[in-house]
Motif scaffolding. Sequence first.
Motif, PDB file in Angstrom:
ATOM      1  N   LEU A  16       0.819  -1.214   0.000  1.00 40.02           N
ATOM      2  CA  LEU A  16       0.000   0.000   0.000  1.00 40.02           C
ATOM      3  C   LEU A  16       0.852   1.262   0.000  1.00 40.02           C
ATOM      4  CD1 LEU A  16      -2.815  -0.928   2.572  1.00 40.02           C
ATOM      5  CD2 LEU A  16      -3.037  -0.736   0.083  1.00 40.02           C
ATOM      6  N   VAL A  17       1.947   1.249   0.745  1.00 40.18           N
ATOM      7  CA  VAL A  17       2.794   2.440   0.850  1.00 40.18           C
ATOM      8  C   VAL A  17       4.251   2.097   0.563  1.00 40.18           C
ATOM      9  CG1 VAL A  17       1.258   3.505   2.553  1.00 40.18           C
ATOM     10  CG2 VAL A  17       3.238   2.181   3.336  1.00 40.18           C
ATOM     11  N   ASP A  18       4.977   3.100   0.084  1.00 47.12           N
ATOM     12  CA  ASP A  18       6.410   2.950  -0.185  1.00 47.12           C
ATOM     13  C   ASP A  18       7.188   3.584   0.959  1.00 47.12           C
ATOM     14  OD1 ASP A  18       8.933   2.647  -1.130  1.00 47.12           O
ATOM     15  OD2 ASP A  18       8.685   3.897  -2.910  1.00 47.12           O
ATOM     16  N   SER A  19       7.586   2.775   1.912  1.00 45.01           N
ATOM     17  CA  SER A  19       8.266   3.251   3.114  1.00 45.01           C
ATOM     18  C   SER A  19       9.742   2.895   3.128  1.00 45.01           C
ATOM     19  CB  SER A  19       7.577   2.667   4.354  1.00 45.01           C
ATOM     20  OG  SER A  19       7.431   1.265   4.205  1.00 45.01           O
ATOM     21  N   GLN A  20      10.297   2.509   1.977  1.00 50.50           N
ATOM     22  CA  GLN A  20      11.656   1.988   1.969  1.00 50.50           C
ATOM     23  C   GLN A  20      12.690   3.000   2.442  1.00 50.50           C
ATOM     24  OE1 GLN A  20      13.586   1.360  -1.977  1.00 50.50           O
ATOM     25  NE2 GLN A  20      11.562   1.805  -2.801  1.00 50.50           N
ATOM     26  N   ALA A  21      12.518   4.281   2.148  1.00 46.47           N
ATOM     27  CA  ALA A  21      13.515   5.273   2.553  1.00 46.47           C
ATOM     28  C   ALA A  21      13.651   5.308   4.070  1.00 46.47           C
ATOM     29  CB  ALA A  21      13.139   6.642   2.013  1.00 46.47           C
ATOM     30  N   ASP A  22      12.530   5.332   4.779  1.00 43.01           N
ATOM     31  CA  ASP A  22      12.575   5.368   6.238  1.00 43.01           C
ATOM     32  C   ASP A  22      13.053   4.046   6.819  1.00 43.01           C
ATOM     33  OD1 ASP A  22      11.742   7.959   6.246  1.00 43.01           O
ATOM     34  OD2 ASP A  22       9.714   7.564   6.963  1.00 43.01           O
ATOM     35  N   ILE A  23      12.664   2.930   6.202  1.00 43.25           N
ATOM     36  CA  ILE A  23      13.134   1.620   6.685  1.00 43.25           C
ATOM     37  C   ILE A  23      14.648   1.532   6.590  1.00 43.25           C
ATOM     38  CG2 ILE A  23      13.146  -0.845   6.153  1.00 43.25           C
ATOM     39  CD1 ILE A  23      10.192  -0.522   5.301  1.00 43.25           C
ATOM     40  N   LEU A  24      15.194   1.922   5.455  1.00 40.88           N
ATOM     41  CA  LEU A  24      16.648   1.861   5.255  1.00 40.88           C
ATOM     42  C   LEU A  24      17.372   2.811   6.202  1.00 40.88           C
ATOM     43  CD1 LEU A  24      16.642   1.708   1.360  1.00 40.88           C
ATOM     44  CD2 LEU A  24      17.402  -0.118   2.880  1.00 40.88           C
ATOM     45  N   ALA A  25      16.846   4.009   6.364  1.00 41.03           N
ATOM     46  CA  ALA A  25      17.491   4.982   7.240  1.00 41.03           C
ATOM     47  C   ALA A  25      17.450   4.535   8.700  1.00 41.03           C
ATOM     48  CB  ALA A  25      16.824   6.345   7.088  1.00 41.03           C
ATOM     49  N   ALA A  26      16.285   4.026   9.141  1.00 37.82           N
ATOM     50  CA  ALA A  26      16.161   3.591  10.529  1.00 37.82           C
ATOM     51  C   ALA A  26      17.023   2.365  10.807  1.00 37.82           C
ATOM     52  CB  ALA A  26      14.700   3.295  10.859  1.00 37.82           C
ATOM     53  N   MET A  27      17.096   1.452   9.852  1.00 36.68           N
ATOM     54  CA  MET A  27      17.938   0.286  10.036  1.00 36.68           C
ATOM     55  C   MET A  27      19.405   0.694  10.034  1.00 36.68           C
ATOM     56  SD  MET A  27      17.398  -2.878  10.734  1.00 36.68           S
ATOM     57  CE  MET A  27      15.808  -3.379  10.037  1.00 36.68           C
ATOM     58  N   GLY A  28      19.749   1.664   9.181  1.00 34.74           N
ATOM     59  CA  GLY A  28      21.120   2.167   9.178  1.00 34.74           C
ATOM     60  C   GLY A  28      21.509   2.748  10.521  1.00 34.74           C
ATOM     61  N   PHE A  29      20.605   3.484  11.159  1.00 37.70           N
ATOM     62  CA  PHE A  29      20.868   4.057  12.474  1.00 37.70           C
ATOM     63  C   PHE A  29      21.071   2.956  13.511  1.00 37.70           C
ATOM     64  CE2 PHE A  29      19.323   5.567  16.611  1.00 37.70           C
ATOM     65  CZ  PHE A  29      20.161   6.656  16.805  1.00 37.70           C
ATOM     66  N   ALA A  30      20.206   1.940  13.476  1.00 36.42           N
ATOM     67  CA  ALA A  30      20.313   0.842  14.442  1.00 36.42           C
ATOM     68  C   ALA A  30      21.647   0.114  14.315  1.00 36.42           C
ATOM     69  CB  ALA A  30      19.156  -0.124  14.255  1.00 36.42           C
ATOM     70  N   PHE A  31      22.080  -0.135  13.098  1.00 36.06           N
ATOM     71  CA  PHE A  31      23.358  -0.825  12.896  1.00 36.06           C
ATOM     72  C   PHE A  31      24.531   0.075  13.271  1.00 36.06           C
ATOM     73  CE2 PHE A  31      20.930  -4.084  10.933  1.00 36.06           C
ATOM     74  CZ  PHE A  31      21.752  -5.202  10.838  1.00 36.06           C
ATOM     75  N   GLU A  32      24.405   1.360  13.017  1.00 33.09           N
ATOM     76  CA  GLU A  32      25.467   2.293  13.408  1.00 33.09           C
ATOM     77  C   GLU A  32      25.624   2.312  14.923  1.00 33.09           C
ATOM     78  OE1 GLU A  32      26.663   7.012  12.821  1.00 33.09           O
ATOM     79  OE2 GLU A  32      24.641   6.298  12.315  1.00 33.09           O
ATOM     80  N   GLN A  33      24.503   2.350  15.635  1.00 36.05           N
ATOM     81  CA  GLN A  33      24.550   2.347  17.095  1.00 36.05           C
ATOM     82  C   GLN A  33      25.158   1.050  17.628  1.00 36.05           C
ATOM     83  OE1 GLN A  33      23.953   5.805  17.337  1.00 36.05           O
ATOM     84  NE2 GLN A  33      23.321   5.072  19.346  1.00 36.05           N
ATOM     85  N   ALA A  34      24.919  -0.031  16.909  1.00 27.15           N
ATOM     86  CA  ALA A  34      25.450  -1.331  17.324  1.00 27.15           C
ATOM     87  C   ALA A  34      26.912  -1.509  16.926  1.00 27.15           C
ATOM     88  CB  ALA A  34      24.611  -2.445  16.726  1.00 27.15           C
ATOM     89  N   GLY A  35      27.428  -0.598  16.111  1.00 23.21           N
ATOM     90  CA  GLY A  35      28.804  -0.720  15.641  1.00 23.21           C
ATOM     91  C   GLY A  35      28.988  -1.889  14.703  1.00 23.21           C
TER      92      GLY A  35
END
Length: 227
Positions: A16-35
């Motif tokens: 229904l919606v194209d949320s890929q930009a936010d998914i990728l950005a949020a996952m990138g933040f989570a992995f960055e925080q995890a090192g």
Amino acid sequence: MTSPLRLVIFDVDGTLVDSQADILAAMGFAFEQAGHPLPARETVLGIVGLSLEVAVARLAPELAPDQHLRMVGWYKDAYVELRRKSGAAQSSPLYDGAREVLETLNAIPDVLLGVATGKSRRGLDKLLDAHDLRRFFVTQQVSDHHPSKPHPSMILTALSETGVEARDAVMVGDTGFDMQMAQAAGVAGVGVSWGYHGIEALGEARYVIDSFTQLPAILETMWETAA
């Protein structure tokens, strides 16, 4: 003879919606925080549809479960912040034709609409309100209350809530998880080609469509065949 009650269940992200930009950005933040290095874009999008806890563990299997839980929290925090900055309607826009098809199907007296998504209740509520979609869906299944797709729990609960038989229900989604869930629940699956998994992942789909405008006719064909 009256027509049986029908149920069309929609996935959300990538359908229904194209949320890929936010998914990728949020996952990138989570992995960055995890090192930890972020997997490739296609790998991250390949887990869309899974519940977040399962998705993170699949993307970083070498990390400990407690680290996965922290990453889930970081992801949620980042996603909420991204949505706050731009608004859910802008950060997760509807795909072309989605609203029009929802309006068309909702106007059919013996057709009910539902949602089955890996989103949380909070995330789905924000999205439905932003796009004024809440009124369409009589059953809404979210990750808070079910095992992750492709477990059939979401669809089985939707059938129970609406009183619709499995043979009269259809699952519409963009991922292999959606189609596998449909198969496990005994309902037909309609795959969409514009989402995150690609057509090759939709092997269990009875039909695959390339635009929302095709959906009403495909559903009519399926229901006529089943009659």
